[in-house]
Design a protein around this motif. Structure first.
Motif, PDB file in Angstrom:
ATOM      1  N   UNK A 270       6.321   1.231   1.537  1.00 46.47           N
ATOM      2  CA  UNK A 270       6.175   2.989   0.935  1.00 46.47           C
ATOM      3  C   UNK A 270       5.542   3.165  -0.123  1.00 46.47           C
ATOM      4  N   UNK A 271       5.226   2.168  -1.153  1.00 46.43           N
ATOM      5  CA  UNK A 271       4.563   2.636  -2.247  1.00 46.43           C
ATOM      6  C   UNK A 271       4.054   1.462  -2.815  1.00 46.43           C
ATOM      7  N   UNK A 272       2.895   1.444  -3.400  1.00 43.92           N
ATOM      8  CA  UNK A 272       2.423   0.299  -4.426  1.00 43.92           C
ATOM      9  C   UNK A 272       3.556  -0.242  -5.277  1.00 43.92           C
ATOM     10  N   UNK A 273       4.279   0.470  -5.834  1.00 44.93           N
ATOM     11  CA  UNK A 273       5.103   0.191  -6.788  1.00 44.93           C
ATOM     12  C   UNK A 273       6.449  -0.462  -6.372  1.00 44.93           C
ATOM     13  N   UNK A 274       6.806  -0.114  -5.038  1.00 44.13           N
ATOM     14  CA  UNK A 274       8.168  -0.791  -4.436  1.00 44.13           C
ATOM     15  C   UNK A 274       7.991  -2.203  -4.150  1.00 44.13           C
ATOM     16  N   UNK A 275       9.111  -2.796  -3.618  1.00 45.26           N
ATOM     17  CA  UNK A 275       9.347  -3.945  -3.270  1.00 45.26           C
ATOM     18  C   UNK A 275       8.679  -4.257  -1.578  1.00 45.26           C
ATOM     19  N   UNK A 276       8.747  -5.385  -1.149  1.00 43.92           N
ATOM     20  CA  UNK A 276       8.099  -5.482  -0.052  1.00 43.92           C
ATOM     21  C   UNK A 276       8.979  -6.658   0.598  1.00 43.92           C
ATOM     22  N   UNK A 277       8.933  -6.740   1.858  1.00 42.39           N
ATOM     23  CA  UNK A 277      10.051  -7.754   2.530  1.00 42.39           C
ATOM     24  C   UNK A 277      10.158  -8.976   2.124  1.00 42.39           C
ATOM     25  N   UNK A 278       8.990  -9.663   2.162  1.00 37.12           N
ATOM     26  CA  UNK A 278       8.780 -11.142   2.096  1.00 37.12           C
ATOM     27  C   UNK A 278       8.756 -11.530   0.540  1.00 37.12           C
ATOM     28  N   UNK A 279       8.527 -10.645  -0.325  1.00 41.98           N
ATOM     29  CA  UNK A 279       8.391 -10.779  -1.867  1.00 41.98           C
ATOM     30  C   UNK A 279       9.456 -10.173  -2.638  1.00 41.98           C
TER      31      UNK A 279
END
Length: 366
Positions: free
Chosen positions: A210-219
């Motif tokens: 959703x954004x460069x600063x947000x979390x991602x699923x696997x990390x």
């Protein structure tokens, strides 16, 4: 069910311990109890109040909802030209409704696949449900459904008796899956080649969702540990149950500072880990694993229709482990209620049959 109950009790104790340890506000703790544990209370209510006939009626209603949703999603996409995130049919046009849509598609696919294997669902119905689910996934950009379908077919082969019929069905389903993926590439050229394994991993781990600063699923978990938890007791038991929660009227200090940047509430595993650590997350996940295993073990000696309910519920239980990482559907409605209703089906069958056995035994000795 006993081991699953132990896991749930273990999670609840960790949640309480972490909140006391970090001095979490009773208001924040109570709100997080409401957010996370309400669906387990709903599960208990379903098991205690519903019988097998009730399940059948609700499943038929969901089948009608499924068909209506196909037409509504098609109308939203082809006529109203809604964006993919807003093509949710009966689940509204707001962003985030795709999570509930995905749950409905997965549950109907489970019923159709295992129903066909048990000869209570005909081939045209199976193909209609698979085709309808794939079509909605294409126009709503539900890429994860295609991954779930492939895994579900593989699990079906693993837990069912092999036969020429089942092999032929699997071949047809994988061909249909391939065809709809090609259609997805045609309609969504920006995602061309997405279903390459390395690309899917990169998409779920590099950058933020959703954004460069947000979390991602696997990390998400590794990022939260690095930023807030470190390697001490906080890593084991989190920052306290309620430490990362919010509502329309109030929010925790941590959420006010970081919640709208990192968006840990978008992923169930991230939220559970932040507040209860690795111990709480393991207890929470094991509930679904043990429930699925228990359901698969109890299908012997049941009628054909009961076996379909049990096997479908078992598959949904196991897929909850994936949904933990994929999104927050396990802690939001209406998707959470859909999931936990299906989880209750094997337990309802077990409760009703055990009750009948006890009554039969009592009458024989009375």
């Amino acid at each position: 069910m006993g081991v699953s109950l132990v896991s749930l009790i273990g999670f609840s104790l960790v949640a309480l311990f972490s909140a006391i340890l970090h001095g979490i506000s009773p208001l924040l703790f109570a709100w997080e109890v409401r957010n996370v544990l309400r669906f387990f209370a709903f599960l208990v209510a379903c098991v205690g109040l519903l019988d097998i006939d009730d399940i059948g009626r609700i499943m038929r209603l969901l089948s009608i909802v499924f068909v209506i949703n196909i037409f509504l999603c098609s109308y939203e996409s082809l006529v109203l030209h809604y964006g993919q995130d807003n093509t949710n049919g009966l689940f509204g046009s707001g962003s985030g409704g795709n999570a509930s849509t995905n749950v409905l598609l997965l549950e109907m696919t489970c019923l159709a696949l295992f129903g066909y294997g048990r000869k209570v669902v005909c081939l045209p119905t199976l193909l209609f449900i698979i085709a309808g689910s794939c079509w909605v996934s294409v126009i709503a950009e539900l890429k994860f459904y295609f991954v779930q379908l492939a895994l579900l077919v593989a699990l079906y082969l693993l837990v069912s008796k092999p036969s020429f019929k089942s092999v032929c069905m699997v071949v047809v389903l994988f061909f249909a899956l391939w065809a709809f993926i090609q259609l997805f590439y045609v309609l969504m050229p920006g995602w061309d080649g997405f279903f390459d394994f390395e690309k899917m991993i990169d998409s779920s781990s590099q950058g933020g969702y959703g954004s460069n600063d947000g979390l991602n699923r696997l990390t998400a978990i590794s990022t939260l540990q690095l930023m807030f938890l470190g390697d001490g007791s906080s890593s084991l038991f989190g920052l306290g149950f309620g430490a990362g929660t919010y509502s329309q009227f109030f929010a925790s200090p941590l959420y006010m500072n970081w919640g709208e940047i990192l968006h840990w509430t978008w992923f169930t595993d991230a939220q559970i880990f932040l507040e209860t650590g690795y111990v709480g997350l393991v207890f929470y996940g094991l509930f679904f694993v043990f429930l699925g295993i228990h359901a698969l073990r109890m299908r012997k000696g049941k009628s054909v229709s009961e076996a379909v309910l049990i096997e479908s519920g078992a598959m949904i239980s196991l897929f909850c482990v994936l949904l933990l990482v994929y999104n927050c559907v396990l802690t939001v409605d209406p998707g959470g209620y859909l999931i936990f209703f299906f989880l209750s089906a094997p337990l309802i069958v077990e409760r009703v049959r055990n009750s009948e056995s006890r009554e039969s035994e009592a009458s024989r000795w009375g």
